[in-house]
Motif scaffolding. Structure first.
Motif: not given
Length: 52
Positions: A1-3, A5-6, A16, A19-20, A42
């Protein structure tokens, strides 16, 4: 989910990945799936158990 949003706010794949803590290649695959509106990799949780 973070990806996702980024991606939405315009971060590049390399940023990205850093960061991940994943490979840039993985982020490229995720980004392509996200752009096409498919199931994001993911969100998958490995192999599903087969019938007993």
């Amino acid at each position: 989910m973070q990806a996702a949003e980024l991606f939405a706010v315009g971060h590049d794949n390399a940023a990205i990945a850093r960061r991940l803590r994943v490979s840039v290649r993985s982020v490229q695959r995720w980004h392509r799936a996200w752009e096409q509106g498919g199931t994001p990799p993911w969100s998958r949780r490995g192999r599903h158990p087969g019938p007993s």
